[in-house]
Design a protein around this motif. Sequence first.
Motif, short mmCIF file in Angstrom:
data_model
loop_
_atom_site.label_atom_id
_atom_site.label_comp_id
_atom_site.label_asym_id
_atom_site.label_seq_id
_atom_site.Cartn_x
_atom_site.Cartn_y
_atom_site.Cartn_z
N GLN A 27 22.58 10.02 -12.71
CA GLN A 27 22.14 9.74 -11.36
C GLN A 27 21.50 8.36 -11.30
O GLN A 27 21.19 7.75 -12.31
N ALA A 28 21.28 7.88 -10.07
CA ALA A 28 20.58 6.62 -9.88
C ALA A 28 19.16 6.76 -10.41
O ALA A 28 18.63 7.87 -10.52
N ILE A 29 18.52 5.64 -10.73
CA ILE A 29 17.20 5.70 -11.33
C ILE A 29 16.09 5.89 -10.30
O ILE A 29 14.94 6.02 -10.66
N SER A 30 16.41 5.90 -9.04
CA SER A 30 15.42 6.18 -8.01
C SER A 30 16.08 7.02 -6.94
O SER A 30 17.21 6.76 -6.56
N SER A 31 15.38 8.03 -6.47
CA SER A 31 15.97 8.90 -5.47
C SER A 31 15.74 8.41 -4.04
O SER A 31 16.09 9.08 -3.10
N ILE A 32 15.15 7.24 -3.90
CA ILE A 32 14.97 6.67 -2.57
C ILE A 32 16.13 5.71 -2.31
O ILE A 32 16.30 4.71 -2.98
N SER A 33 16.91 6.04 -1.34
CA SER A 33 18.08 5.25 -1.00
C SER A 33 17.68 3.94 -0.34
O SER A 33 16.74 3.91 0.46
N PRO A 34 18.38 2.83 -0.62
CA PRO A 34 18.10 1.57 0.06
C PRO A 34 18.21 1.69 1.58
O PRO A 34 17.57 0.96 2.31
N VAL A 35 18.99 2.64 2.04
CA VAL A 35 19.12 2.86 3.48
C VAL A 35 17.77 3.25 4.08
O VAL A 35 17.41 2.83 5.17
N ASN A 36 16.98 4.03 3.35
CA ASN A 36 15.66 4.43 3.85
C ASN A 36 14.75 3.22 4.02
O ASN A 36 13.94 3.17 4.94
N TRP A 37 14.84 2.23 3.14
CA TRP A 37 14.01 1.03 3.28
C TRP A 37 14.47 0.24 4.50
O TRP A 37 13.66 -0.36 5.19
N GLU A 38 15.75 0.23 4.75
CA GLU A 38 16.28 -0.49 5.91
C GLU A 38 15.68 0.06 7.20
O GLU A 38 15.31 -0.69 8.10
N LYS A 39 15.53 1.37 7.29
CA LYS A 39 14.95 2.01 8.47
C LYS A 39 13.46 1.69 8.64
O LYS A 39 12.91 1.83 9.71
N ARG A 40 12.81 1.28 7.56
CA ARG A 40 11.37 1.02 7.57
C ARG A 40 11.02 -0.45 7.79
O ARG A 40 9.86 -0.80 7.77
N PHE A 68 6.96 -0.80 7.06
CA PHE A 68 5.77 -0.22 7.68
C PHE A 68 5.58 1.21 7.21
O PHE A 68 6.53 1.90 6.83
N ILE A 69 4.32 1.65 7.25
CA ILE A 69 3.98 3.05 7.05
C ILE A 69 3.17 3.45 8.28
O ILE A 69 2.10 2.87 8.55
N ALA A 70 3.67 4.39 9.03
CA ALA A 70 3.04 4.81 10.28
C ALA A 70 1.70 5.52 10.00
O ALA A 70 1.45 5.95 8.87
N PRO A 71 0.85 5.64 11.02
CA PRO A 71 -0.43 6.34 10.83
C PRO A 71 -0.25 7.73 10.22
O PRO A 71 0.64 8.48 10.63
N MET A 72 -1.04 8.02 9.20
CA MET A 72 -1.08 9.29 8.48
C MET A 72 0.24 9.64 7.76
O MET A 72 0.43 10.74 7.30
N GLU A 73 1.10 8.67 7.60
CA GLU A 73 2.39 8.88 6.94
C GLU A 73 2.27 8.59 5.44
O GLU A 73 1.47 7.77 5.01
N THR A 74 3.08 9.26 4.66
CA THR A 74 3.21 9.00 3.23
C THR A 74 4.67 8.63 2.94
O THR A 74 5.58 9.32 3.38
N VAL A 75 4.85 7.55 2.20
CA VAL A 75 6.18 7.13 1.76
C VAL A 75 6.17 7.20 0.24
O VAL A 75 5.18 6.83 -0.39
N GLU A 76 7.26 7.67 -0.34
CA GLU A 76 7.28 7.89 -1.79
C GLU A 76 8.42 7.16 -2.47
O GLU A 76 9.48 6.95 -1.90
N ILE A 77 8.14 6.78 -3.70
CA ILE A 77 9.15 6.28 -4.63
C ILE A 77 9.19 7.28 -5.77
O ILE A 77 8.14 7.63 -6.32
N VAL A 78 10.38 7.75 -6.13
CA VAL A 78 10.51 8.68 -7.25
C VAL A 78 11.23 7.96 -8.38
O VAL A 78 12.33 7.44 -8.20
#
Length: 169
Positions: free
Chosen positions: A21-34, A107-117
Amino acid sequence: MNKILQLILLATLCFSCIDEQAISSISPVNWEKRKAREIILDSLEHGMTYLSVYSQIYSQTEHTTHSLTATVSMRNTSLKDTVYLSQAAYYDTHGTFLRSYFDETIFIAPMETVEIVIDEIDKDGGTGANFIFDWHIRHKAHEPVFEAVMISTSGQQGLSFSTQGKRVE
């Protein structure tokens, strides 16, 4: 008995052909949305946080390591203000830059958590991996919180621990 051995051998062959598998489960597409659109970072307070992360730990001797899965949490503790991250840089034990998780401010919205695995198969960071986060907030807003939880399981045994980020600038 012979058919059972054949089935086991066939199953082993099938599973060994699966690509890693890829070495990170966070897709680059998710960063694009942020991506933060049209934000003027000069008008915001700047900070930098250091976070230790362990891809591996020593087990029994200094010559034996145990791989871990790391979940890096980037948390916005404000109820009303957005946090902006301009960098999440990942370094190995020797201080060598490995990768950055996004190229533009997010960005990280108020009270939001963003994760890197960081997956257990990713041993690049080694026993002393770390992150540097560059962040921006509105003046007098709550600073973001950076934490990592490392975990590994084998059979009926589990290992887990956490680290907390420290503001360095």
